[in-house]
Design an enzyme around this catalytic site. Structure first.
Site, mmCIF file in Angstrom:
data_model
loop_
_atom_site.group_PDB
_atom_site.id
_atom_site.type_symbol
_atom_site.label_atom_id
_atom_site.label_comp_id
_atom_site.label_asym_id
_atom_site.label_seq_id
_atom_site.Cartn_x
_atom_site.Cartn_y
_atom_site.Cartn_z
ATOM 1 N N TYR A 171 15.480 12.719 13.503
ATOM 2 C CA TYR A 171 14.699 13.203 14.665
ATOM 3 C C TYR A 171 13.659 14.214 14.173
ATOM 4 O O TYR A 171 12.465 14.074 14.445
ATOM 5 C CB TYR A 171 15.612 13.839 15.724
ATOM 6 C CG TYR A 171 14.829 14.717 16.658
ATOM 7 C CD1 TYR A 171 14.819 16.114 16.498
ATOM 8 C CD2 TYR A 171 14.024 14.181 17.654
ATOM 9 C CE1 TYR A 171 14.052 16.920 17.308
ATOM 10 C CE2 TYR A 171 13.260 14.982 18.475
ATOM 11 C CZ TYR A 171 13.268 16.355 18.297
ATOM 12 O OH TYR A 171 12.500 17.153 19.094
ATOM 13 N N LYS B 106 9.213 14.221 13.821
ATOM 14 C CA LYS B 106 8.235 15.227 14.271
ATOM 15 C C LYS B 106 7.305 15.607 13.118
ATOM 16 O O LYS B 106 6.104 15.724 13.271
ATOM 17 C CB LYS B 106 8.959 16.469 14.813
ATOM 18 C CG LYS B 106 9.713 16.225 16.110
ATOM 19 C CD LYS B 106 8.784 15.697 17.213
ATOM 20 C CE LYS B 106 9.529 15.426 18.504
ATOM 21 N NZ LYS B 106 8.661 14.806 19.533
ATOM 22 N N SER C 101 8.062 20.204 17.320
ATOM 23 C CA SER C 101 9.271 21.023 17.458
ATOM 24 C C SER C 101 9.385 22.027 16.320
ATOM 25 O O SER C 101 8.953 21.760 15.200
ATOM 26 C CB SER C 101 10.499 20.093 17.440
ATOM 27 O OG SER C 101 11.686 20.849 17.327
HETATM 28 C C1 WQD Z 1 21.325 26.142 20.327
HETATM 29 C C2 WQD Z 1 22.424 27.028 19.759
HETATM 30 C C3 WQD Z 1 24.134 25.851 18.581
HETATM 31 C C4 WQD Z 1 25.732 23.672 22.005
HETATM 32 C C5 WQD Z 1 17.874 21.329 19.286
HETATM 33 C C6 WQD Z 1 16.941 20.465 18.491
HETATM 34 C C7 WQD Z 1 15.517 20.847 18.823
HETATM 35 C C8 WQD Z 1 15.324 20.693 20.306
HETATM 36 C C9 WQD Z 1 16.283 21.645 21.020
HETATM 37 C C10 WQD Z 1 14.580 18.512 21.005
HETATM 38 C C11 WQD Z 1 22.843 26.624 18.372
HETATM 39 C C12 WQD Z 1 24.704 26.523 19.823
HETATM 40 C C13 WQD Z 1 24.969 24.508 21.212
HETATM 41 C C14 WQD Z 1 27.115 23.979 22.214
HETATM 42 C C15 WQD Z 1 26.861 25.930 20.839
HETATM 43 N N1 WQD Z 1 15.574 19.371 20.722
HETATM 44 N N2 WQD Z 1 25.519 25.616 20.649
HETATM 45 N N3 WQD Z 1 27.619 25.102 21.625
HETATM 46 O O1 WQD Z 1 20.057 22.951 17.940
HETATM 47 O O2 WQD Z 1 18.543 24.965 18.415
HETATM 48 O O3 WQD Z 1 17.713 22.662 18.896
HETATM 49 O O4 WQD Z 1 17.611 21.231 20.653
HETATM 50 O O5 WQD Z 1 13.415 18.689 20.915
HETATM 51 O O6 WQD Z 1 14.642 19.988 18.144
HETATM 52 O O7 WQD Z 1 17.146 20.729 17.127
HETATM 53 O O8 WQD Z 1 19.481 23.645 20.330
HETATM 54 O O9 WQD Z 1 20.846 23.943 22.347
HETATM 55 O O10 WQD Z 1 21.665 22.324 20.549
HETATM 56 O O11 WQD Z 1 21.757 24.783 20.149
HETATM 57 O O12 WQD Z 1 27.360 26.941 20.304
HETATM 58 O O13 WQD Z 1 27.857 23.272 22.928
HETATM 59 O O14 WQD Z 1 23.579 26.904 20.592
HETATM 60 O O15 WQD Z 1 25.044 25.996 17.494
HETATM 61 O O16 WQD Z 1 23.157 27.804 17.645
HETATM 62 P P1 WQD Z 1 19.016 23.610 18.785
HETATM 63 P P2 WQD Z 1 20.970 23.611 20.905
#
Ligand code: WQD
Length: 338
Positions: A150, A154, A125
């Site tokens: 998590y 990785k 990741s």
């Molecule tokens: C994306 C953006 C949030 C939800 C994570 C893990 C990564 C992988 C993918 C497993 C961010 C914003 C999110 C919400 C929001 N997981 N957001 N409101 O955090 O980049 O990655 O998921 O492999 O390892 O770290 O993905 O989709 O959670 O967030 O504003 O309800 O959307 O702040 O900027 P992230 P995400």
């Protein structure tokens, strides 16, 4: 050629099984159904009309892994997805993550060492980069101390593979560092199974649009980015799946330059949360109910990939636009709510 796909009934794993079968590989799936269901196998078969072999095993059970490899010692490759992946849950329950994500990896590699050879694709990741110093992120960017157990699994997983490959020259491995996988197969027969309240942006958006969630909370709009919201590299899950087939073929065809290689798998384009919301409203033709709230702990400001290495060495490039990826996510949401 027989390929083992662990976690093959999961979101990314199931899409990889479809692409492997499309390429004529025989697939064996191991999944303990802790975060999936056997119905996903029906979805795979309805797309490819080909039954994968499915074994409901828990890879934390070393004897089960040993017994499996006694019965299947003719594998052409292993693609290892089976792992826990919720960042927040990993903070609450680190030992569950270290046991499930690392012991399983060790047991699989030990079996390949016993056989004396193996091709191994690891689901890593972009989390390993933390907040990278410059964008886009290349594989040369330093790995930063993980923000969560998590993410740490990785990083440690990559080190376990790297150190194994140093002593076992006949084990050839590739770690694929995913950016943000989204969307679903255009048939809408497989996709991201919604279990509980979504932690990730896209399923929360589609569930809000479907009326399951009242309102999307945007975690902060005071970041140092053009519109103040965080930037990510959202890659369609089928493009991501195709990268796994390209990586596997590189090893099977012995085109790899080293016996441990790492690739960023993204689109190369960064999109902010507000840009994603606007794109979704365009493809779904409906307004999305959202509000700006405080930042979420642990979020990086920006992360998007430099995909030059994967483009050149894997002969792979993401082809699906953000809008088309969002449209597929919306189609899947409507299908499962249908
Ligand atoms: C994306 C953006 C949030 C939800 C994570 C893990 C990564 C992988 C993918 C497993 C961010 C914003 C999110 C919400 C929001 N997981 N957001 N409101 O955090 O980049 O990655 O998921 O492999 O390892 O770290 O993905 O989709 O959670 O967030 O504003 O309800 O959307 O702040 O900027 P992230 P995400």
């Amino acid at each position: 050629m027989k390929i083992l796909v662990t976690g093959g009934l999961g979101f990314i794993g199931s899409h990889v099984v479809v692409e492997l079968q499309n390429e004529g590989f025989e697939v064996i799936i191991i999944d303990n159904l802790s975060n999936s269901s056997e119905k996903v196998k029906d979805g795979i078969v309805s797309i490819t009309d080909t039954q994968p072999v499915f074994e409901n095993l828990d890879l934390r059970n070393k004897e089960s892994v040993q017994d499996f490899f006694k019965r299947h010692n003719d594998l052409s490759g292993v693609i290892h997805f089976a792992a826990s992946k919720a960042v927040g849950e990993s903070v609450e329950n680190p030992l569950l993550y270290y046991e499930n994500n690392l012991n399983t990896l060790i047991y699989l590699l030990q079996e390949q060492q016993k056989i004396g050879k193996g091709n191994f694709i690891f689901s890593s990741s972009c989390t390993v980069y933390g907040q990278a110093d410059e964008m886009p992120i290349t594989e040369a960017n330093s790995v930063k101390p993980a923000e969560s157990p998590y993410g740490n699994t990785k990083q440690i997983g990559e080190e376990i593979i790297r150190d194994t490959c140093k002593v076992s020259k006949n084990i050839n491995a590739i770690a694929l560092r995913y950016f943000n996988p989204i969307g679903s197969h255009d048939s809408a027969k497989i996709g991201e199974l919604p279990i509980g309240v979504p932690q990730n942006l896209i399923p929360y958006i589609t569930q809000t649009a479907a009326g399951l969630r009242e309102q999307l909370s945007v975690f902060g709009d005071d970041y140092p980015t053009p519109d103040g919201t965080c930037i990510r590299d959202y890659i369609h899950v089928v493009d991501l799946a195709k990268a796994h087939v390209a990586a596997l073929k590189r090893l099977i065809e012995k085109k790899n330059k080293n016996n441990y290689e790492v690739y960023n798998i993204g689109t190369g384009t960064g999109s902010s949360v507000l840009e994603v919301i606007n794109a979704f409203e365009k493809v779904s033709k409906q307004k999305l109910n959202y509000k700006i709230v405080d930042r979420r702990e642990g979020d990086v400001i920006s992360a998007y990939a430099d995909t030059t290495k994967a483009n050149k060495e894997l002969g792979w490039k993401a082809e699906t636009s953000l809008e088309d990826a969002l449209a597929s996510a919306w189609k899947w949401e409507q299908k499962i709510r249908g």
